[in-house]
Design an enzyme around this catalytic site. Structure first.
Site, PDB file in Angstrom:
ATOM      1  N   CYS A 126      52.147  37.452  47.117  1.00 45.94           N
ATOM      2  CA  CYS A 126      52.222  37.685  45.675  1.00 45.94           C
ATOM      3  C   CYS A 126      53.461  36.995  45.124  1.00 45.94           C
ATOM      4  O   CYS A 126      54.539  37.065  45.728  1.00 45.94           O
ATOM      5  CB  CYS A 126      52.295  39.189  45.391  1.00 45.94           C
ATOM      6  SG  CYS A 126      52.420  39.610  43.635  1.00 45.94           S
ATOM      7  N   HIS A 168      43.085  41.019  43.286  1.00 44.87           N
ATOM      8  CA  HIS A 168      44.552  41.009  43.266  1.00 44.87           C
ATOM      9  C   HIS A 168      45.073  40.976  41.834  1.00 44.87           C
ATOM     10  O   HIS A 168      45.965  41.759  41.469  1.00 44.87           O
ATOM     11  CB  HIS A 168      45.043  39.787  44.052  1.00 44.87           C
ATOM     12  CG  HIS A 168      46.528  39.652  44.139  1.00 44.87           C
ATOM     13  ND1 HIS A 168      47.224  39.778  45.325  1.00 44.87           N
ATOM     14  CD2 HIS A 168      47.464  39.381  43.193  1.00 44.87           C
ATOM     15  CE1 HIS A 168      48.524  39.609  45.102  1.00 44.87           C
ATOM     16  NE2 HIS A 168      48.689  39.350  43.814  1.00 44.87           N
ATOM     17  N   GLU A 169      44.513  40.075  41.014  1.00 41.47           N
ATOM     18  CA  GLU A 169      45.019  39.933  39.643  1.00 41.47           C
ATOM     19  C   GLU A 169      44.638  41.139  38.776  1.00 41.47           C
ATOM     20  O   GLU A 169      45.438  41.596  37.950  1.00 41.47           O
ATOM     21  CB  GLU A 169      44.511  38.637  39.020  1.00 41.47           C
ATOM     22  CG  GLU A 169      44.953  37.375  39.754  1.00 41.47           C
ATOM     23  CD  GLU A 169      46.454  37.305  39.997  1.00 41.47           C
ATOM     24  OE1 GLU A 169      47.228  37.820  39.159  1.00 41.47           O
ATOM     25  OE2 GLU A 169      46.861  36.750  41.039  1.00 41.47           O
ATOM     26  N   HIS A 172      46.970  43.973  39.364  1.00 40.80           N
ATOM     27  CA  HIS A 172      48.233  43.848  38.631  1.00 40.80           C
ATOM     28  C   HIS A 172      48.143  44.520  37.267  1.00 40.80           C
ATOM     29  O   HIS A 172      49.110  45.128  36.791  1.00 40.80           O
ATOM     30  CB  HIS A 172      48.582  42.373  38.429  1.00 40.80           C
ATOM     31  CG  HIS A 172      49.426  41.781  39.510  1.00 40.80           C
ATOM     32  ND1 HIS A 172      50.655  42.292  39.864  1.00 40.80           N
ATOM     33  CD2 HIS A 172      49.221  40.702  40.315  1.00 40.80           C
ATOM     34  CE1 HIS A 172      51.168  41.556  40.838  1.00 40.80           C
ATOM     35  NE2 HIS A 172      50.324  40.594  41.130  1.00 40.80           N
TER      36      HIS A 172
END
Length: 215
Positions: A126, A168-169, A172
């Site tokens: 990351c 993953h995004e 966030h």
């Protein structure tokens, strides 16, 4: 959602960030903005400012370099992310990880749900946790819904490495870092990754470091 009283409205914050030339500063783990759920986008930035912000995210992602970047990673708590992956990897890596090229695209108010029960585990890093990687087991296939930067609906199924990127995004934007989902026994420095764990799969790391892989 109202902005906290000690913070400028989001449009003013974005204007301030864009006043500097070049890539934006990527905030690191420990900054509270990475641990708050991002505010859904509903026009806080006018179309011109949104386009400028998206371009700044693209430039910053390329400069890092990375294959995805979420607005909170540059200090903006809006539910916006960008992804792009040219996937310049050897054939054995492409096959093992399902890593195929992804064009540049903007994700606005994205969310995902698993398609099936299969999971895949690979080392993941990351931009907000520089210098480290760890193995994360994620859904092998997901359905992503949301909009693009023009307000057009997005409803698409991703598999392989692209599925990992969008998970993953999107995480966030929920205040979740990949470390929250990682096998912490796998946590490895960049040097260890280069010297020991550059294989297409984490099988050798699993055996040597003592953590289990799914399946």
């Amino acid at each position: 959602m109202a902005s906290p009283p000690d913070r400028a409205p989001l449009a003013e914050l974005v204007e301030e960030l864009l006043a500097a030339e070049g890539p934006l500063t990527i905030v690191a783990a420990g900054d509270p903005v990475l641990r708050r759920a991002a505010e859904p986008f509903d026009g806080q930035l006018d179309p011109t400012l949104l386009a400028r912000f998206v371009e700044a995210l693209r430039v910053t992602m390329h400069a890092a370099p990375g294959v995805g970047l979420a607005a909170p990673q540059v200090g903006v708590g809006l539910r916006i992310a960008v992804i792009e992956d040219p996937a310049p990897v050897p054939e054995e890596v492409r096959v093992a990880r399902g890593r195929v090229p992804q064009p540049f695209r903007v994700l606005v108010n994205p969310s995902y749900e698993a398609v099936g029960t299969a999971r895949a585990a690979f080392f993941e890093g990351c931009l907000s946790v520089p210098g480290w990687q760890a193995v994360v087991a994620r859904h092998a296939e997901v359905r992503l819904t949301g909009e693009d930067e023009y307000g057009r609906a997005v409803d698409e199924v991703f598999s392989g490495w692209p599925a990992r990127i969008v998970q993953h995004e999107t995480d966030h934007l929920d205040g979740t870092l990949y470390l929250d989902r990682a096998e912490l026994r796998s946590l490895s420095s960049g040097q260890a990754m280069a010297e020991r764990w550059a294989q297409p799969t984490p099988d050798a790391a699993s055996a040597a470091l003592g953590f289990r892989l799914p399946g």
